[in-house]
Design a protein around this motif. Structure first.
Motif, PDB file in Angstrom:
ATOM      1  N   LYS A  11       9.427   9.126   1.824  1.00 27.89           N
ATOM      2  CA  LYS A  11       9.325   9.486   0.549  1.00 27.89           C
ATOM      3  C   LYS A  11       7.999   9.958   0.140  1.00 27.89           C
ATOM      4  CE  LYS A  11       9.553   7.575  -4.107  1.00 27.89           C
ATOM      5  NZ  LYS A  11       9.355   6.500  -5.345  1.00 27.89           N
ATOM      6  N   LEU A  12       6.975   9.347   0.895  1.00 24.46           N
ATOM      7  CA  LEU A  12       5.524   9.635   1.129  1.00 24.46           C
ATOM      8  C   LEU A  12       5.456  11.180   1.759  1.00 24.46           C
ATOM      9  CD1 LEU A  12       2.588   8.400   0.739  1.00 24.46           C
ATOM     10  CD2 LEU A  12       2.529   8.230   3.179  1.00 24.46           C
ATOM     11  N   ARG A  18       2.570  15.486  -6.859  1.00 22.94           N
ATOM     12  CA  ARG A  18       2.308  16.794  -7.017  1.00 22.94           C
ATOM     13  C   ARG A  18       0.556  16.904  -7.547  1.00 22.94           C
ATOM     14  NH1 ARG A  18       3.924  21.668  -6.223  1.00 22.94           N
ATOM     15  NH2 ARG A  18       6.191  21.403  -5.374  1.00 22.94           N
ATOM     16  N   LYS A  19       0.072  15.853  -7.973  1.00 20.82           N
ATOM     17  CA  LYS A  19      -1.215  15.765  -8.231  1.00 20.82           C
ATOM     18  C   LYS A  19      -2.097  15.553  -7.148  1.00 20.82           C
ATOM     19  CE  LYS A  19      -0.683  13.610 -12.892  1.00 20.82           C
ATOM     20  NZ  LYS A  19      -0.468  12.435 -13.452  1.00 20.82           N
ATOM     21  N   ALA A  20      -3.359  15.874  -7.629  1.00 17.06           N
ATOM     22  CA  ALA A  20      -4.307  15.381  -6.255  1.00 17.06           C
ATOM     23  C   ALA A  20      -4.256  13.996  -6.054  1.00 17.06           C
ATOM     24  CB  ALA A  20      -5.712  16.031  -6.524  1.00 17.06           C
ATOM     25  N   PRO A  21      -4.360  13.697  -4.492  1.00 13.41           N
ATOM     26  CA  PRO A  21      -4.263  12.356  -4.408  1.00 13.41           C
ATOM     27  C   PRO A  21      -5.494  11.496  -4.564  1.00 13.41           C
ATOM     28  CG  PRO A  21      -4.280  13.578  -2.324  1.00 13.41           C
ATOM     29  CD  PRO A  21      -3.902  14.588  -3.500  1.00 13.41           C
ATOM     30  N   LYS A  22      -5.406  10.431  -5.014  1.00 13.47           N
ATOM     31  CA  LYS A  22      -6.472   9.244  -5.011  1.00 13.47           C
ATOM     32  C   LYS A  22      -5.837   8.170  -5.094  1.00 13.47           C
ATOM     33  CE  LYS A  22      -6.435   9.897  -9.954  1.00 13.47           C
ATOM     34  NZ  LYS A  22      -7.061  10.157 -11.379  1.00 13.47           N
ATOM     35  N   GLY A  23      -7.177   7.126  -4.827  1.00 10.17           N
ATOM     36  CA  GLY A  23      -6.679   5.704  -4.703  1.00 10.17           C
ATOM     37  C   GLY A  23      -5.633   5.432  -3.629  1.00 10.17           C
ATOM     38  N   ALA A  24      -4.625   4.574  -3.753  1.00 19.17           N
ATOM     39  CA  ALA A  24      -3.878   4.048  -2.731  1.00 19.17           C
ATOM     40  C   ALA A  24      -3.168   5.340  -1.924  1.00 19.17           C
ATOM     41  CB  ALA A  24      -2.671   3.252  -3.475  1.00 19.17           C
ATOM     42  N   ARG A  25      -2.780   6.245  -2.811  1.00 16.72           N
ATOM     43  CA  ARG A  25      -1.892   7.480  -2.254  1.00 16.72           C
ATOM     44  C   ARG A  25      -2.881   8.309  -1.221  1.00 16.72           C
ATOM     45  NH1 ARG A  25       2.926  10.204  -2.966  1.00 16.72           N
ATOM     46  NH2 ARG A  25       2.846  11.761  -1.607  1.00 16.72           N
ATOM     47  N   ASN A  26      -4.186   8.542  -1.662  1.00 19.05           N
ATOM     48  CA  ASN A  26      -5.085   9.046  -0.660  1.00 19.05           C
ATOM     49  C   ASN A  26      -5.363   8.485   0.499  1.00 19.05           C
ATOM     50  OD1 ASN A  26      -6.999  10.913  -0.335  1.00 19.05           O
ATOM     51  ND2 ASN A  26      -8.740  10.062  -1.500  1.00 19.05           N
ATOM     52  N   LEU A  27      -5.629   7.072   0.425  1.00 18.74           N
ATOM     53  CA  LEU A  27      -5.674   6.222   1.510  1.00 18.74           C
ATOM     54  C   LEU A  27      -4.390   6.425   2.623  1.00 18.74           C
ATOM     55  CD1 LEU A  27      -7.482   4.243   2.757  1.00 18.74           C
ATOM     56  CD2 LEU A  27      -6.070   2.313   1.766  1.00 18.74           C
ATOM     57  N   LEU A  56       0.731  -1.061   0.066  1.00 19.77           N
ATOM     58  CA  LEU A  56      -0.043   0.124  -0.222  1.00 19.77           C
ATOM     59  C   LEU A  56       0.734   1.255   0.069  1.00 19.77           C
ATOM     60  CD1 LEU A  56      -2.577   1.482   0.391  1.00 19.77           C
ATOM     61  CD2 LEU A  56      -2.234   1.261   2.763  1.00 19.77           C
ATOM     62  N   PHE A  57       1.854   1.359   0.909  1.00 17.13           N
ATOM     63  CA  PHE A  57       2.720   2.361   1.069  1.00 17.13           C
ATOM     64  C   PHE A  57       3.698   2.567  -0.220  1.00 17.13           C
ATOM     65  CE2 PHE A  57       0.737   2.648   5.137  1.00 17.13           C
ATOM     66  CZ  PHE A  57       0.850   3.996   5.308  1.00 17.13           C
ATOM     67  N   LEU A  58       3.788   1.354  -0.907  1.00 15.83           N
ATOM     68  CA  LEU A  58       5.057   1.540  -1.711  1.00 15.83           C
ATOM     69  C   LEU A  58       4.212   2.262  -3.100  1.00 15.83           C
ATOM     70  CD1 LEU A  58       7.671   0.326  -2.639  1.00 15.83           C
ATOM     71  CD2 LEU A  58       6.820  -1.127  -3.768  1.00 15.83           C
ATOM     72  N   VAL A  59       3.012   1.508  -3.381  1.00 12.46           N
ATOM     73  CA  VAL A  59       2.212   2.014  -4.310  1.00 12.46           C
ATOM     74  C   VAL A  59       1.954   3.382  -4.172  1.00 12.46           C
ATOM     75  CG1 VAL A  59       0.013   1.969  -5.575  1.00 12.46           C
ATOM     76  CG2 VAL A  59       1.112  -0.228  -4.900  1.00 12.46           C
ATOM     77  N   ALA A  60       1.617   4.065  -3.025  1.00  9.68           N
ATOM     78  CA  ALA A  60       1.175   5.320  -2.585  1.00  9.68           C
ATOM     79  C   ALA A  60       2.541   6.300  -2.787  1.00  9.68           C
ATOM     80  CB  ALA A  60       0.718   5.462  -1.218  1.00  9.68           C
ATOM     81  N   SER A  61       3.672   5.750  -2.344  1.00  5.56           N
ATOM     82  CA  SER A  61       4.786   6.985  -2.818  1.00  5.56           C
ATOM     83  C   SER A  61       5.271   6.694  -4.257  1.00  5.56           C
ATOM     84  CB  SER A  61       5.799   6.079  -1.696  1.00  5.56           C
ATOM     85  OG  SER A  61       6.394   4.968  -2.166  1.00  5.56           O
ATOM     86  N   MET A  62       5.010   5.758  -4.908  1.00  9.18           N
ATOM     87  CA  MET A  62       5.529   5.821  -6.217  1.00  9.18           C
ATOM     88  C   MET A  62       4.599   6.846  -7.089  1.00  9.18           C
ATOM     89  SD  MET A  62       7.732   3.223  -6.744  1.00  9.18           S
ATOM     90  CE  MET A  62       7.569   2.023  -8.096  1.00  9.18           C
ATOM     91  N   LYS A  63       3.252   7.111  -6.497  1.00 13.98           N
ATOM     92  CA  LYS A  63       2.373   8.159  -7.423  1.00 13.98           C
ATOM     93  C   LYS A  63       2.972   9.492  -7.362  1.00 13.98           C
ATOM     94  CE  LYS A  63      -1.916   5.567  -7.577  1.00 13.98           C
ATOM     95  NZ  LYS A  63      -3.315   5.791  -7.221  1.00 13.98           N
ATOM     96  N   ASP A  64       2.663  10.085  -8.423  1.00  9.89           N
ATOM     97  CA  ASP A  64       3.025  11.593  -8.340  1.00  9.89           C
ATOM     98  C   ASP A  64       2.309  12.344  -7.321  1.00  9.89           C
ATOM     99  OD1 ASP A  64       4.053  14.100  -9.080  1.00  9.89           O
ATOM    100  OD2 ASP A  64       2.629  14.352 -10.972  1.00  9.89           O
TER     101      ASP A  64
END
Lengths: 96, 274, 199
Positions: free
Chosen positions: C68-69, B69-78, B59-67
């Motif tokens: 990172k997060l 700068r964009k508005a967070p959604k999906g895994a990053r939002n969670l 979960l946190f890997l996918v979240a930290s891989m996302k951009d």
């Protein structure tokens, strides 16, 4: 005579269920239920009081609701621990 | 003679022969809680623990891989919601701004315990890993080591134990009473209650679910008086569903309380009250 | 399983019950329940695996994932804050522009009104000057006319006085028979006319 043997048979069955080990297990089970029941009284009252007072505080000062909620959960956790120790005593008595 | 016959009949009715297998009987507790090894050394609880760590990592890997700068959604939002929950609702409320360095520790703890609790209500898994004493005992031990080490690091060995054993603001005569209580409550009761609270809550929830599942099963699959027992069996089944929903709340609440108490203990060890 | 049974004679006899499933199943469950490990005692492998997976998770989170997060979050929050600050700056700049424009507008308006006032003033002055000139002209004309009128009136009076004098001279001559002194007659006529004009 036949009836007497049947009585003996039946009472033997009754007695067979109450060997010393089973007698002990029986009383342990009863005590376990009693122990948990007693252990739940105090924390039940305590948790009720904590929630009631917290709701009063939140209704009086809605702006401090966050702090009150955190403190409320802390208090509930400490009070609940007593009931849970009773539950553990129940498990220990019943199954140990 | 007739009365003896009657007595025998009554006794036979009251004492059913063992092994008849009719009705409701609770299985031995170890058959509910102890799981056979799938692979030597690895059973269901171990698999749940490993999967919890793995799911959290992913979960946190996918979240930290996302951009970012964009508005967070999906895994990053969670992930960001969880991080903000830890920072705002746990650290700020108990330790204040200076406790922000503990975020990763408390975050990992919260996520791991929550993911270990959650299988208790997932159908076909139905086993909270924290309903076995192993994980709660380890977590409580870890917290004990961490908050004591923090206290020693911040106040020195002597200062920390002085603050713990002789809390300031207490009349000197009361130390005879206070010191043993503080010693036991800080060094023994804290980790013990931490472990037992989590373990017993999850075990109790699990046993409740097992009891109502078995009860509704034995009522719905009854062999005699079906017309009467099957409708009754719907009631414990409804309660089972309600309790499952309740267990979702308990799973979250226990992870939250464990993390909050950890934060409180660490905060108390960092800044002693004067 | 051994049980004590009281016989009819009142003796206590120990009987070994070896009846069917009762002994086997009962003993099996009791052994499973009593000899199995305590359900509360932690199991070694669960503790070790749980500890291991938690510690690995913690290390991964602490070292890689969380920083990172957090960096991403902070960057975005800082970006949002900067955007806000920028927007605030733009808003204040726009506000100063607007106030500048309004000041300029007010200045221009004041100038315009001053000019209008000035023009109105000059216009007024010119008009009043012209009116005064016209008045003066009218006054001179009126004075000239008045002078003419009085001159004409005087001339007429002189003629009337001459006529009256000649009439008086003639009537006196007719009445007395001798013509009177022209000077005296004229004086008397003058006197009468003046008193008549006065009365």
């Amino acid at each position: 005579m036949e009836a007497l043997t049947r009585i003996a048979h039946v009472s033997a069955r009754v007695a067979a269920e109450l060997t010393p080990a089973e007698l002990k297990a029986n009383s342990a089970a009863q005590m376990a239920g009693l122990a948990y029941g007693l252990a739940a009284i105090g924390p039940g009252i305590g948790i009720g009081m904590i929630f009631g007072k917290a709701i009063e505080a939140m209704a009086r000062q809605p702006e401090s609701a966050g702090m009150v909620r955190t403190t409320m959960f802390l208090g509930v956790a400490f009070t609940e621990a007593l009931a849970l120790i009773g539950f553990v005593a129940f498990i220990l008595l019943k199954f140990a | 003679m007739f009365s003896t016959q009657l007595a025998i009949q009554v006794v036979e009715k009251l004492v059913p022969a063992a092994g008849e297998g009719r009705g409701f009987s609770f299985p031995p507790i170890n058959t509910i809680l102890r799981w056979k090894d799938v692979v030597p050394g690895i059973n269901k609880v171990v698999i749940i623990a490993i999967l919890s760590a793995l799911i959290g990592t992913v979960l946190f890997l996918v979240a930290s891989m996302k951009d970012a700068r964009k508005a967070p959604k999906g895994a990053r939002n969670l992930a960001e919601i969880i991080v903000e929950f830890i920072e705002k609702n746990i650290i700020m409320e108990t330790m204040g701004k200076s406790g922000m360095g503990w975020t990763p520790f408390l975050l990992t703890m919260f996520v791991f315990i929550y993911l270990c609790n959650l299988p208790g209500i997932i159908p076909f898994i139905q086993m909270p890993a924290t309903a076995r004493m192993g994980i709660p005992a380890f977590m409580a031990l870890l917290v004990w080591v961490v908050f004591n080490a923090t206290g020693i690091k911040h106040q020195g060995l002597f200062g920390y134990f002085k603050n713990v054993l002789f809390p300031p603001g207490v009349p000197k005569a009361l130390y005879i009473l206070v010191t043993p209580i503080e010693l036991i409550s800080t060094l023994v009761v804290r980790p013990f209650s931490l472990a037992v609270r989590l373990f017993a809550n999850m075990l109790a929830g699990h046993l409740l679910l097992v009891i109502f599942a078995l009860l509704s099963q034995s009522l719905i699959q009854a062999e005699t008086m079906r017309f009467f027992l099957i409708p009754i069996g719907v009631l414990p089944f409804g309660l089972l569903i309600f309790l499952t929903a309740f267990e979702i709340l308990v799973a979250f609440l226990q992870a939250y309380i464990f993390t909050v108490l950890t934060a409180v203990y660490i905060g108390g060890a960092t800044h002693p009250e004067h | 399983m051994r049980v004590h049974v009281t016989t009819l004679q009142g003796d206590l006899v120990e009987v070994r019950v070896s009846s069917e499933e009762e002994t086997t199943s009962g003993e099996a469950t009791t052994t499973a329940e009593t000899t199995g490990p305590n359900p509360i005692s932690p199991e070694g492998k669960e503790l070790i695996w749980g500890a291991g997976s938690f510690l690995v998770f913690l290390v991964i989170m602490r070292v890689f994932l969380f920083p990172k997060l957090k960096k991403g979050m902070d960057a975005r929050y800082n970006g949002i804050r900067e955007d806000f600050e920028q927007a605030d700056a733009t808003r204040t700049a726009a506000k100063t522009d607007v106030s500048k424009y309004e000041a300029a507008l007010a200045e221009v308006r004041a100038e315009a009104s001053a000019r209008v006032d000035k023009a109105r003033q000059t216009l007024d002055e010119e008009r009043s000057a012209k009116i005064a000139e016209a008045n003066a002209r009218i006054a001179t004309k009126r004075a000239a006319a008045d002078a003419e009128i009085s001159a004409a009136r005087l001339a007429v009076r002189d003629q009337v006085a001459a006529a009256v004098a000649s009439v008086t001279e003639r009537t006196t001559q007719l009445a007395v028979g001798k013509s009177p002194d022209a000077g005296v007659v004229q004086k008397a006529v003058q006197q009468v006319m003046q008193t008549g004009a006065r009365s």
